[in-house]
Scaffold this active site. Structure first.
Site, short mmCIF file in Angstrom:
data_model
loop_
_atom_site.label_atom_id
_atom_site.label_comp_id
_atom_site.label_asym_id
_atom_site.label_seq_id
_atom_site.Cartn_x
_atom_site.Cartn_y
_atom_site.Cartn_z
NE ARG A 58 -0.98 -2.26 3.51
CZ ARG A 58 -1.88 -3.29 3.26
NH1 ARG A 58 -3.21 -2.90 3.67
NH2 ARG A 58 -1.47 -4.35 3.37
CB THR A 59 3.74 2.64 2.04
OG1 THR A 59 3.18 1.96 3.00
CG2 THR A 59 4.38 3.71 2.17
CE LYS A 94 24.78 -6.66 -12.75
NZ LYS A 94 24.73 -5.70 -13.89
NE ARG A 108 7.94 0.61 3.96
CZ ARG A 108 6.75 0.35 4.41
NH1 ARG A 108 6.35 -1.11 3.96
NH2 ARG A 108 5.95 1.16 4.68
CG HIS A 113 5.08 4.41 8.21
ND1 HIS A 113 5.18 4.92 6.99
CD2 HIS A 113 4.54 3.12 7.95
CE1 HIS A 113 4.70 4.49 6.15
NE2 HIS A 113 4.21 3.41 6.53
C1 NCD Z 1 3.30 -0.90 8.26
C2 NCD Z 1 4.78 -0.87 7.73
O1 NCD Z 1 5.38 -1.40 6.88
O2 NCD Z 1 5.41 -0.22 8.62
N1 NCD Z 1 2.60 -1.01 7.12
C3 NCD Z 1 2.17 -0.09 6.30
O3 NCD Z 1 3.25 0.84 5.86
N2 NCD Z 1 0.83 0.30 5.83
C4 NCD Z 1 2.91 -1.61 9.21
C5 NCD Z 1 3.27 -2.92 9.31
O4 NCD Z 1 4.15 -3.51 8.73
O5 NCD Z 1 2.75 -3.74 10.21
#
Ligand code: NCD
Length: 313
Positions: A54-55, A82, A104, A132
């Site tokens: 989703r992100t 590599k 991320r 986050h």
């Molecule tokens: C979260 C994450 O990846 O930090 N999910 C997200 O971004 N919607 C929460 C999780 O992984 O539990």
């Protein structure tokens, strides 16, 4: 604001401003053609070193609705395999002309590190256990709209239940909820709390039954099984019995209370009830709102000040 690395650096006024801006973006998203030219000519790169559904899709959708160009960096097919260093990777991608990196990474602090190596804006899309920030923004926006609280969260009681220790979502949410005036209770076994809660604006409970019939918002966290390398709970069944949302507990929620989860859910563990049968679930709205708040963040960081008016060609 050049980067978005953590939610507290945005400040309470900045948080309120981004939530107001998200309202404009939500209005754009309700149009038959949900697209404006605000970021035409800008390039946004998503750099995901950790799995995400989703992100990543939400940021890419947000960038496209503002007419930015998007590039996706996929670690599994890149020269990282590599042995290319993170710094070389960033400098290579940046040399193509990039306005923002959405990052991320499984290690805390990597987005901050990247911000030292590039002139582009850097947005933290989740780093290790650390933060986050856009999840906190979309959670605040969801509470604000679902409970009709445009002016703040004074008087609201929010419980965050589950694996706080490994959760970057909890770290960002606690700060944001408290900054807007909510009372926040963490509900977890000692083993799933951080070693110290010094400076956290929270109180603590050790059983979901202590809070379920009292709160306005029940925020369920995922058991972060990939980040847990030791036995911190006796068994998942035991965890569900003390911390899971079961149909019986859902029946004890206050009439107006909402249930949230950042996803992905562990059905049968923390969510032992089908969310589609929970009248107070706003989990789908969280995902929808994620696009609007990420549009607000991208516009805030990259917008030229020429406003949001007009149609995209
Ligand atoms: C979260 C994450 O990846 O930090 N999910 C997200 O971004 N919607 C929460 C999780 O992984 O539990």
């Amino acid at each position: 604001m050049k980067h978005l690395l953590s939610i507290d650096e945005v400040g309470t006024d900045g948080l309120r401003h981004l939530l107001d801006l998200s309202d404009h973006m939500a209005e754009i998203n309700r149009r038959p053609v949900p697209k404006v030219p605000a970021l035409r000519g800008k390039t946004v790169v998503s750099l995901f070193f950790e799995d995400s559904t989703r992100t990543r899709l939400s940021f890419e959708t947000a960038a496209k609705r503002l007419s930015a160009d998007t590039m996706t960096f996929s670690v599994s097919t890149s020269s990282v395999n590599k042995g290319e260093s993170l710094r070389d990777t960033i400098e290579t991608v940046a040399a193509m002309g990039v306005d923002a990196f959405v990052v991320r990474h499984m290690s805390s602090g990597v987005p901050w590190q990247i911000s030292r190596w590039t002139e582009a804006s850097v947005i933290n899309a989740g780093d290790g256990w650390h933060e986050h920030p856009t999840q906190a923004l979309l959670d605040c926006y969801t509470i604000r709209t679902a409970l009709n609280r445009p002016d703040g969260f004074e008087g609201l009681h929010i419980a965050i239940v589950g694996d706080i220790k490994h959760s970057r979502v909890a770290r960002s949410d606690v700060w944001a909820f408290a900054a807007l005036g909510a009372r926040v209770t963490l509900v977890a076994p000692e083993t799933l709390l951080p070693p110290s809660l010094d400076g956290w604006p929270v109180d603590v409970a050790h059983h979901i039954d202590d809070v379920v019939s009292k709160v306005d918002v029940l925020y369920m966290l995922r058991m972060q099984r990939e980040r847990i390398h030791e036995a911190l709970v006796p068994s998942l069944r035991e965890y569900t019995s003390r911390f899971g949302l079961t149909p019986d507990r859902a029946g004890r929620l206050r009439q107006h209370a909402i249930v949230m989860h950042p996803g992905p859910m562990n059905r049968g563990v923390e969510m032992a009830v089908d969310p589609s049968e929970l009248p107070g679930s706003v989990i789908a709205q969280q995902v929808t709102n994620g696009v609007s708040v990420r549009m607000a963040v991208l516009f805030q960081l990259l917008g030229s000040g020429s406003g949001l008016a007009g149609e995209a060609s």
